[in-house]
Motif scaffolding. Structure first.
Motif: not given
Length: 107
Positions: A4-14, A16-23, A42-46, A84-89
Motif C-alpha cells: 500500500a505504501a509503495a502504491d502511494r509512492a507512485l507519481g501522481a500520473n501513475e 488514480l485518486s477516487v472518491g465515492i458519494v452515497g456509500p 492503480r486506483a486508491e479510494l481516497t 486536491k488530487g481527486l481524479d474520479a468519483v
C-alpha cells in the motif's frame, strides 16, 4: 515498505485518486467491487461522502479495512470535489440525484 505504501509512492500520473458519494447499501457493494479491481488499475479510494453520518462512518471503516488507509470524509459533494488530487468519483446515490451530481462532477 508494504504494498500500500509503495502504491502511494507512485507519481501522481501513475495512480488514480477516487472518491465515492452515497456509500449506503448499493454504494457499499460498489466499494467492495472497487477493491477487487483497484490494485490492477492503480486506483486508491481516497474519500467518502454521504449526508448521513452512519453511512460515512461505515464506509470510512470499510475503506480503511480493505485499503489500509483511512479516507478523507465529507458530508457535502461540493467539499469532496474541492479535494486536491481527486481524479474520479463513483456516484452511488439514489437514482434521482445522479444527473445533478454528475453535472457537478464534470464542472
Amino acid at each position: 515498505m508494504n504494498a500500500a505504501a509503495a502504491d502511494r509512492a507512485l507519481g501522481a500520473n501513475e495512480r488514480l485518486s477516487v472518491g465515492i458519494v452515497g456509500p449506503g447499501g448499493r454504494g457499499t457493494s460498489l466499494l467492495r467491487t472497487f477493491f477487487s479491481v483497484c490494485k490492477d488499475q492503480r486506483a486508491e479510494l481516497t474519500a467518502v461522502c454521504d449526508l448521513w453520518s452512519r453511512n460515512r462512518e461505515r464506509s470510512s471503516a470499510l475503506v480503511k479495512q480493505l485499503g489500509g488507509t483511512p479516507p478523507h470524509v465529507y458530508n457535502r459533494l461540493e467539499d469532496l470535489l474541492n479535494m486536491k488530487g481527486l481524479d474520479a468519483v463513483i456516484i452511488a446515490t439514489a437514482d434521482h440525484a445522479h444527473a445533478q451530481q454528475l453535472a457537478q462532477c464534470l464542472r
